[in-house]
Design a protein around this motif. Structure first.
Motif, PDB file in Angstrom:
ATOM      1  N   GLY A 235      -1.302   3.940   6.092  1.00 17.13           N
ATOM      2  CA  GLY A 235      -1.770   2.669   5.487  1.00 17.13           C
ATOM      3  C   GLY A 235      -0.935   1.606   5.763  1.00 17.13           C
ATOM      4  O   GLY A 235      -0.528   0.754   5.182  1.00 17.13           O
TER       5      GLY A 235
ATOM      6  N   GLN B 192      -6.815   5.133  -8.165  1.00 18.77           N
ATOM      7  CA  GLN B 192      -6.578   5.533  -6.904  1.00 18.77           C
ATOM      8  C   GLN B 192      -8.069   5.620  -5.900  1.00 18.77           C
ATOM      9  O   GLN B 192      -7.954   6.015  -5.062  1.00 18.77           O
ATOM     10  CB  GLN B 192      -6.195   7.183  -6.827  1.00 18.77           C
TER      11      GLN B 192
ATOM     12  N   ASP C  59     -12.374   2.869   4.538  1.00 14.15           N
ATOM     13  CA  ASP C  59     -11.333   3.463   5.457  1.00 14.15           C
ATOM     14  C   ASP C  59     -12.035   3.927   6.847  1.00 14.15           C
ATOM     15  O   ASP C  59     -11.374   4.290   7.683  1.00 14.15           O
ATOM     16  CB  ASP C  59     -10.260   4.429   5.057  1.00 14.15           C
TER      17      ASP C  59
ATOM     18  N   ASP D  57      -0.698  12.792  -1.507  1.00 12.69           N
ATOM     19  CA  ASP D  57      -1.320  12.150  -2.525  1.00 12.69           C
ATOM     20  C   ASP D  57      -2.575  12.890  -2.871  1.00 12.69           C
ATOM     21  O   ASP D  57      -3.265  12.325  -3.538  1.00 12.69           O
ATOM     22  CB  ASP D  57      -1.550  10.679  -2.164  1.00 12.69           C
TER      23      ASP D  57
ATOM     24  N   ASP E 244      -2.207  15.211   5.119  1.00 11.83           N
ATOM     25  CA  ASP E 244      -1.712  14.698   3.845  1.00 11.83           C
ATOM     26  C   ASP E 244      -0.011  14.541   3.804  1.00 11.83           C
ATOM     27  O   ASP E 244       0.470  15.202   2.920  1.00 11.83           O
ATOM     28  CB  ASP E 244      -2.276  15.518   2.520  1.00 11.83           C
TER      29      ASP E 244
ATOM     30  N   MET F 220       0.722  -1.018  -0.071  1.00 12.12           N
ATOM     31  CA  MET F 220       0.255   0.041   0.053  1.00 12.12           C
ATOM     32  C   MET F 220       0.786   1.308  -0.100  1.00 12.12           C
ATOM     33  O   MET F 220       1.699   1.469  -0.890  1.00 12.12           O
ATOM     34  CB  MET F 220      -0.881  -0.145   1.205  1.00 12.12           C
ATOM     35  N   LYS F 221       0.781   2.094   1.016  1.00 16.10           N
ATOM     36  CA  LYS F 221       1.532   3.193   0.923  1.00 16.10           C
ATOM     37  C   LYS F 221       2.786   3.067   1.520  1.00 16.10           C
ATOM     38  O   LYS F 221       3.047   2.178   2.395  1.00 16.10           O
ATOM     39  CB  LYS F 221       0.771   4.317   1.740  1.00 16.10           C
TER      40      LYS F 221
ATOM     41  N   TYR G 298      -4.424   4.439   8.730  1.00 16.23           N
ATOM     42  CA  TYR G 298      -4.761   5.110   7.327  1.00 16.23           C
ATOM     43  C   TYR G 298      -5.149   6.546   7.274  1.00 16.23           C
ATOM     44  O   TYR G 298      -5.390   7.168   6.465  1.00 16.23           O
ATOM     45  CB  TYR G 298      -6.275   4.288   6.739  1.00 16.23           C
TER      46      TYR G 298
ATOM     47  N   SER H  69      -7.323   4.283  -2.387  1.00 16.61           N
ATOM     48  CA  SER H  69      -6.878   5.176  -1.553  1.00 16.61           C
ATOM     49  C   SER H  69      -7.626   5.510  -0.339  1.00 16.61           C
ATOM     50  O   SER H  69      -7.332   5.794   0.865  1.00 16.61           O
ATOM     51  CB  SER H  69      -6.381   6.543  -2.034  1.00 16.61           C
ATOM     52  N   CYS H  70      -8.999   5.582  -0.673  1.00 19.68           N
ATOM     53  CA  CYS H  70      -9.941   5.768   0.439  1.00 19.68           C
ATOM     54  C   CYS H  70     -10.973   4.525   0.620  1.00 19.68           C
ATOM     55  O   CYS H  70     -11.054   4.169   1.773  1.00 19.68           O
ATOM     56  CB  CYS H  70     -10.988   6.853   0.009  1.00 19.68           C
TER      57      CYS H  70
END
Length: 552
Positions: free
Chosen positions: A41, A388, A435, A264, A260, A1-2, A255, A391-392
């Motif tokens: 993440g 993306q 998330d 991203d 930010d 993931m991140k 998460y 991402s959420c």
């Protein structure tokens, strides 16, 4: 993931040399603890990183062991398989189901629907009325002032129906009716009108979206506050709620990225609220704007707000102090249940158990015999990651130990003092695609206007409506810690069965999207890049992405 970035530590030794004499002194500077930044993440769940290319071996079991193979109109109404062979637990689930579907004594005086099931149709989503003449019964409007404080007359939601002794049907609102007649009419009548918006995908394919305008008339108890804010809500599906409640807070917080840090463009903000029974601060994970911490808190508030059913958690009637007709009607209720309430603690705990143990439908597009996925589902899954969306809509979580009810263990006939963890919900690898954090989804609203049916400005009278117009997904109404543009990421599991369970159901918090494609196209704010990526896809890629989403 991140990614994880760690600023590399640097230990510096400085050697000082004396100018005269033979003795050389060395000064040792202690090592500096390097600052470290942990990127979002990274849940400490012991699971291998999720691949955007290859699904997990058990990914088709969206709810882990709490997965049902039923995929028809009853797909959202199945119990967790693990409790079916347990006479006591299965009985509690069925008792909760019976209560969820039934009408309770002491209902009202103000309400949106007489039953839980009436809003959560077949345990799925509610629906938008098909015509302005059809009263809202499985959606409603939240109401407040500009700071999010409840309206002094109408509280925090508009209840469409009222009660009068001797009448079995709910009373629709009547302009100043409660003031002039002393009858507990419904509070106000709200409806939605749509304007079609034309759009074009990057490949030239046209599309249409429905932009809503909300209107309210027939205020039975007088005018709204001068800075009124409104927020439409369609009731969501409820299955899988027990699994979401069992995700450890630390996992969800991993998460969060309010500042930010990873640049991203996506933040994700966690909210904590005081849980009303334990009075402990807990992560809010339920409600469209993340305002409640548990299934129990969510359903007890819905019983009071949506149905006018008082209970041990929400003890006050649905009237405010400035609604004497409602208060007078409430005084006539029998309140036969525990401690003069409309619902006993046992019944509330059984309904809580029912909500928590509703199973999640198994994914479609997976062949159990060959243990393989359809090619379009796989391709769409990779596109989901690349665009993306993930991402959420975090695909995977692992539950911890699912705590027992704060009310005590619900039996068939009584409540025990014990709080036994629910084994069926514990330590499950699940795929909810959320998330559970707040994200800014963009948009803005005009100030709510007063207009006639012809659109002319007005100040007062039965023919002078309240009108809300917004751009994007904003509602301009703060709620809890959420702003007027923030929404909690909803889970996507069961998405492809929404219309199978209720063919009239639509998508998004207010039901404006008639299809999953339209729902994606309404994304803005932090999700603008994901939407733009979707718009830039070829027709084949869009079909693959939608095939994947329909498999959830």
């Amino acid at each position: 993931m991140k990614k994880q970035f760690c600023v590399v530590s640097c230990v510096v030794w400085l050697v000082a040399c004396g100018g005269g004499g033979n003795e050389q002194k060395t000064e040792v500077i202690p090592p500096v603890t390097p600052p470290s930044v942990v990127m979002p993440g990274q849940p400490d769940d012991g699971l291998a990183a999720l691949s955007p290319i290859t699904p997990d071996n058990v990914e088709h079991l969206a709810g882990g062991d709490v997965t049902t193979i039923v995929s028809n109109q009853d797909a959202f109404s199945q119990s967790a398989p693990a409790i079916r062979s347990d006479f006591e637990l299965d009985g509690v689930f069925k008792s909760g189901d019976h209560l969820f579907r039934g009408v309770h004594a002491g209902q009202g005086p103000l309400f949106n629907n007489p039953t839980c099931q009436g809003c959560h149709i077949k345990d799925g989503r509610g629906e938008v009325p098909s015509h302005p003449s059809e009263a809202m019964s499985s959606m409603f409007l939240r109401i407040s002032d500009a700071q999010g404080n409840a309206d002094p007359i109408y509280g925090d939601q508009i209840q469409t129906f009222g009660l009068k002794t001797g009448q079995s049907q709910g009373l629709l609102p009547k302009h100043r009716g409660a003031i002039e007649e002393g009858i507990a009419y419904g509070e106000a009548y709200a409806w939605v009108e749509y304007k079609l918006i034309e759009g074009v995908f990057d490949d030239g394919t046209p599309y249409q979206l429905r932009q809503p305008t909300y209107k309210v008339k027939d205020l039975s108890y007088g005018d709204f506050n001068p800075d009124v804010r409104l927020s439409p809500r369609v009731t969501p599906s409820i299955f899988g709620a027990g699994l979401l409640e069992a995700i450890p807070e630390a996992s969800i917080l991993s998460y969060a990225d309010a500042d930010d840090v990873n640049k991203d463009g996506i933040s994700g903000r966690a909210v904590f609220v005081t849980e009303p029974i334990s009075l402990q601060s807990k992560l809010a994970r339920f409600g469209y704007k993340a305002v409640t911490a548990s299934v129990l808190q969510q359903i007890s508030g819905a019983y009071r707000g949506d149905m006018g059913i008082t209970n041990v958690v929400a003890t006050q009637e649905s009237c405010t102090d400035l609604q004497p007709a409602c208060i007078e009607q409430a005084a006539q209720e029998q309140d036969k249940e525990q401690d003069g309430l409309d619902l006993s603690a046992l019944a509330l705990a059984q309904v809580e158990f029912y909500n928590r143990l509703l199973a999640v439908p198994m994914r479609r597009g997976f062949d159990s015999n060959s243990q393989s996925w359809q090619a379009d589902v796989l391709a769409g899954r990779t596109l989901f990651f690349n665009a993306q969306c993930a991402s959420c809509h975090i695909p995977r979580h692992k539950t911890g130990e699912a705590q027992g009810s704060l009310l005590g263990d619900a039996g068939l006939l009584d409540l025990a003092d014990s709080r036994t963890p629910i084994a069926a919900l514990s330590n499950q690898v699940i795929y909810p695609y959320t998330d559970l954090l707040l994200h800014d989804m963009g948009g803005a609203c005009e100030l709510i206007a007063r207009e006639t049916a012809q659109g002319e400005a007005c100040d007062d009278g039965a023919q002078c409506y309240w009108v809300q117009r917004c751009q994007g997904l904003a509602d301009d109404r703060p709620e809890g810690s959420a702003s007027g543009t923030e929404w909690k990421t909803p889970p996507l599991w069961g998405l492809g069965l929404v219309k199978t369970v209720n063919p009239r159901a639509t998508f998004l918090h207010d039901g404006r999207a008639r299809s999953i494609s339209e729902a994606v196209l309404w994304h803005g704010g932090e999700a603008s890049a994901a939407k733009d990526n979707f718009k830039a896809m070829t027709l084949t890629e869009r079909d693959q992405l939608l095939t994947f989403l329909n498999s959830l």
